[in-house]
Design an enzyme around this catalytic site. Structure first.
Site, PDB file in Angstrom:
ATOM      1  N   GLY B  14       0.342 -30.581   8.518  1.00 47.06           N
ATOM      2  CA  GLY B  14      -1.106 -30.446   8.660  1.00 47.06           C
ATOM      3  C   GLY B  14      -1.510 -28.979   8.523  1.00 47.06           C
ATOM      4  N   PHE B  15      -2.669 -28.659   9.042  1.00 46.98           N
ATOM      5  CA  PHE B  15      -3.165 -27.291   8.897  1.00 46.98           C
ATOM      6  C   PHE B  15      -2.229 -26.264   9.540  1.00 46.98           C
ATOM      7  CE2 PHE B  15      -7.223 -29.645   8.425  1.00 46.98           C
ATOM      8  CZ  PHE B  15      -7.603 -29.134   7.201  1.00 46.98           C
ATOM      9  N   GLU B 176     -20.847 -37.565  11.336  1.00 52.19           N
ATOM     10  CA  GLU B 176     -20.711 -37.501   9.883  1.00 52.19           C
ATOM     11  C   GLU B 176     -20.539 -38.886   9.279  1.00 52.19           C
ATOM     12  OE1 GLU B 176     -19.038 -32.935   9.474  1.00 52.19           O
ATOM     13  OE2 GLU B 176     -17.600 -34.560   9.581  1.00 52.19           O
TER      14      GLU B 176
END
Lengths: 423, 423
Positions: B14-15, B176
């Site tokens: 991941g990040f 969102e």
């Protein structure tokens, strides 16, 4: 529904069904297209999804979207299970219900084909085919996964089996798939691994016939074979596949250990013949009349891969062009009947030609006496395929993607996505 | 392996894990990154895959590809099952084998988080979350399918349930997702159906807290709420979700019949704390020291969503920026240790700010005292997200896709793909 507007029910949103629906745009009929998927797939490019060049969304478009502007047309997600031609009614499974009945005035069955293992259904579990987006995504996942496993495999025979790909059937799909894998392992994947060299992958293309691309002219088969050999593909001709299991395939008397056997050798038609209880050919395809209807059922049309029609003494091939031309013919024929005009002259397929790609920069093309192979044929292939992609918004994106992969060797859609649920 | 080159094992692509690996490029260490997926996902855009704007391949890139040019780094597809910190060894499942052991000199656990149902695990079957590409694709399939079913549903209550969407959790993902669905039903889907009007879909956003986007300033929560209401989203605040089953959810004392409940309310960390047997916080995240190591294990780092660290008396948020800054810090810290230089000063998170999108043309932005909402914030959001997409080839394609969807309302990836197999 009003009795005045005839209802045309089209089953199948492939090339044939979609062409029929589009040709009925604005006509004084009510059109219902039923498909078990919500999308039309551009099947000739499925192999590019399987080899990570294109994303599924680049070769498929929602059928609703393609027909949204046609006010006389609706689309239904459903799985047809039977036809009652006497009552002019089909039954479908849709919206979690079985046996939903839909009446028609005209019926167009464009239900395509699936894989045939020529009586060896036990091969299916170990040698998937390439007919749907799900097939292509499964293969993409699988091909990427075997390299991941090979990278971690210390045992040499097991590693070789993971890096061996057997393509059964040397028609266009088998040839395109074999050469696409050959290009992928030598370009895109080359730098990705530390313990293995993907370029050493073994790719075997096997066919019972004596040459690849059997429907093309002999000289083109030869050119394609040479190119395949240059790409490092082992071509095994005249050898039947004796068995396929989880550890590989036996081709002729050679056992090829492999974790990836792909079946492109045979197709079986949809059950349209069974639904109608009508005459079928040896492969099970519905024998249709020259006006594309079924005997004694002038309101029932069967087209595309699930239909069988001879032209000049030879059966029409199972290609997109035949289905599309038949679809447009059917739309015209229905309108003639409604308008009480004399019937069309019998259907005739106009063969624009055939193309098959062999790796990068090379294709074979055969069209009305013209036979070429090489880069020019490949350019023609690329232009025609961009042109034909059903949805205009897809064209640009596919073109860009091809350009990028062509120049850089990168493949954007190299994803293994596991565990997706369906509802 | 040579004993001279220290081996850094990073778990998770991941990040955080990716930032660590990239910051170790060219360093005198051997880096191994292990992930159970072959791809890095840009999680902040998962909701756009779920709502058919972007294709999976546009927000994900193969980890191998991202690190291919780093010669000191290899990548392994595997699922970590345990850590033996005494022996400096992890165990993984990989290549169909369980219990494969890998030794490390330095270990970086960047294993992220999954959904938490706050003790109501029975909700999971009816209210999926949005953490992986598979989650996003499943939701995309599901959302498109309920409209297909609604089109065929004659019973009004059942039809309404099919066209009702309940989002549990009004953090950035919930907001969102709710606004993206609201925009989708009013633009893309509007003309696709004949029996239903997708624009009449009901969208409910529920949260136990008193305002949406609770981590933002109050005025921005207010702006976001107003925008949600303008988009037709029903906002239910201060109401706990009492139950969720296959027919809907009970929010406060209101039963909302719905076939689509989406869970964005809570996250649970990976089992890193259990593997290490070390101190965890109330949510189960590993309590790390200011140098991002675990007590008594100066060679074990834990970063990102699975770690817990206070800064100025408050825990660091579970966002990409924290994980990436921690990853870069860890790379530097490891090199200092290897080079016998004095340690870095304690880690400090530099908060560049927060952004959340509410539909089309509207976002809220909070950054170091600046608080804006509206079109400018939305532009900033779009630019930053294009900038941060991990793979440069993705940027152009996402930009084009956004431009197309923005102008035309079309969504390219409206595909229901069923029956894919995984291997």
């Amino acid at each position: 529904m009003s009795n005045k507007i005839p209802r045309v029910v089209i089953v199948g949103g492939g090339f044939g069904g979609l062409a029929t629906a589009k040709a009925l745009r604005g006509a004084p009929v009510s059109v219902l297209l039923v498909d078990r998927n919500n999308h039309h797939v551009f099947q000739p490019l499925l192999y590019q999804v399987a080899t990570s060049v294109l994303a599924p969304g680049q070769i498929a478009a929602p059928i609703r979207g393609l027909l949204a502007a046609q006010e006389n047309t609706s689309v239904m997600l459903g799985n047809v299970t039977g036809v009652n031609a006497e009552l002019k009614r089909i039954t479908i499974d849709a919206n979690d219900q079985t046996g939903v009945e839909i009446d028609y005035d005209y019926l167009v069955l464009a239900t395509g084909a699936t894989h045939s293992y020529f009586g060896h259904d036990e091969f299916a579990a170990f040698a998937p085919g390439l007919k749907s987006l799900a097939d292509a995504e499964s293969l993409r996942n699988h091909i990427l996964t075997v390299f991941e496993k090979a990278e971690l495999e210390d045992d040499a025979p097991r590693r070789h089996a993971l890096m061996t790909f057997v393509l059964v059937g040397a028609g266009p799909t088998g040839v395109e798939m074999a050469s696409a894998i050959a290009v992928m392992v030598r370009t895109t994947l080359r730098k990705d691994f530390r313990n293995i060299d993907p370029a050493t992958a073994r790719i075997v293309l096997a066919d019972m016939g004596q040459r690849p691309l059997g429907t093309f002219a002999e000289e083109l088969s030869e050119a394609a074979k040479l190119r395949l050999l240059q790409l490092g593909v082992e071509v095994r001709l005249g050898k039947p596949v004796q068995s396929i299991d989880e550890d590989g395939a036996v081709v002729g008397d050679e056992r090829i250990p492999s974790k990836t056997v792909i079946w492109t050798a045979g197709v079986a038609p949809s059950p349209a013949g069974k639904w109608l209880g009508c005459e079928v050919d040896r492969a099970g395809r519905v024998r249709i009349r020259p006006d594309l209807t079924v005997s004694n059922r002038p309101e029932v049309y069967v087209i595309g891969d699930t239909a069988s029609l001879d032209q000049d003494g030879r059966p029409l091939p199972g290609v997109a062009q035949v289905a599309m031309q038949q679809g447009r013919y059917v739309a015209k024929a229905i309108l003639r009947k409604i308008e009480m005009r004399p019937p069309l002259s019998p259907f005739r397929y106009f063969d624009k030609g055939n193309l098959a790609v062999v790796g990068k920069n090379f294709a074979v093309l055969q069209s009305r006496g013209v036979k070429i192979s090489g880069f020019i044929a490949w350019l023609v292939w690329a232009l025609i395929h961009i042109q034909f992609l059903a949805d205009s918004s897809l064209r640009f994106s596919v073109f860009l993607q091809w350009l990028m992969t062509y120049v850089s060797g990168r493949r954007g859609d190299r994803l293994i996505i596991q565990g997706r649920k369906t509802s």
